[in-house]
Design an enzyme around this catalytic site. Structure first.
Site, PDB file in Angstrom:
ATOM      1  N   GLU A  87       1.090  -1.149  -0.055  1.00  0.00           N
ATOM      2  CA  GLU A  87       0.153  -0.021  -0.151  1.00  0.00           C
ATOM      3  C   GLU A  87       1.144   1.415   0.020  1.00  0.00           C
ATOM      4  OE1 GLU A  87      -3.684  -0.932   2.347  1.00  0.00           O
ATOM      5  OE2 GLU A  87      -2.554  -1.423   3.586  1.00  0.00           O
ATOM      6  N   TYR A 142     -14.823  26.304   0.413  1.00  0.00           N
ATOM      7  CA  TYR A 142     -14.943  25.877  -0.176  1.00  0.00           C
ATOM      8  C   TYR A 142     -14.140  24.817  -0.808  1.00  0.00           C
ATOM      9  CZ  TYR A 142     -20.056  26.471  -0.411  1.00  0.00           C
ATOM     10  OH  TYR A 142     -21.571  27.685   0.348  1.00  0.00           O
ATOM     11  N   LYS A 167     -11.712   4.577   1.945  1.00  0.00           N
ATOM     12  CA  LYS A 167     -11.024   3.385   1.270  1.00  0.00           C
ATOM     13  C   LYS A 167     -11.352   2.251   0.562  1.00  0.00           C
ATOM     14  CE  LYS A 167      -6.355   1.210   2.870  1.00  0.00           C
ATOM     15  NZ  LYS A 167      -5.648  -0.072   3.671  1.00  0.00           N
ATOM     16  N   VAL A 179      -6.219   4.239   8.266  1.00  0.00           N
ATOM     17  CA  VAL A 179      -7.684   5.046   7.417  1.00  0.00           C
ATOM     18  C   VAL A 179      -7.604   6.404   8.896  1.00  0.00           C
ATOM     19  CG1 VAL A 179      -9.707   5.579   6.172  1.00  0.00           C
ATOM     20  CG2 VAL A 179      -7.573   4.341   5.610  1.00  0.00           C
ATOM     21  N   GLU A 180      -7.793   6.266   9.793  1.00  0.00           N
ATOM     22  CA  GLU A 180      -8.165   6.949  11.084  1.00  0.00           C
ATOM     23  C   GLU A 180      -7.841   8.097  11.311  1.00  0.00           C
ATOM     24  OE1 GLU A 180      -9.650   2.371  12.575  1.00  0.00           O
ATOM     25  OE2 GLU A 180      -7.812   3.423  10.708  1.00  0.00           O
TER      26      GLU A 180
END
Length: 127
Positions: A28, A60, A106, A79-80
């Site tokens: 990864e 934005y 993900k 990912v946290e």
């Protein structure tokens, strides 16, 4: 007349896609993968609604840029960690935002089985 007791409005920036090198597995970190981010910022938009003044809202494009910098930046394992970092930076950099919810998706995670995606969603509030 509307009684202004507690006003909380939302700005949504959804479906942002970035390419990053995050994950626990070496593959990864080497090959990278797509990540999707949805961001909801909670703030009072009543002045913007009443005055049509762009200065009374948040940009934005700046929210997008912040998310892009985090996801395309330094690799992390979880990912946290991406979600936590985005939420913390939104609250740090956008004074009007009282709370934000960040969802990091993900797609096609490298785990056995048939999964469309995995996602982390967290909400953080200003202290």
């Amino acid at each position: 007349m509307i009684k202004e007791a507690f006003i909380i409005d939302k700005v949504h920036v959804e479906g942002m896609e970035f390419y990053g090198y995050h994950g626990v597995f070496k593959e990864e970190n080497k090959l990278g993968q797509r990540f999707r981010v949805d961001l909801t910022a909670f703030l009072d938009l009543s002045e913007a609604g009443k005055t049509d003044n762009i200065e009374a809202t948040i940009n934005y494009a700046e929210l997008y840029k912040l998310c892009k910098e985090v996801v395309e930046g330094e690799p992390v394992n979880l990912v946290e960690t991406l979600a936590e970092t985005i939420a913390a930076q939104v609250l740090e950099n956008f004074e009007a935002v009282q709370e934000c919810t960040v969802k990091v998706v993900k797609p096609d995670p490298p785990i056995p089985g048939h999964y469309k995606s995995v996602a982390i969603e967290m909400t953080r509030k200003r202290k």
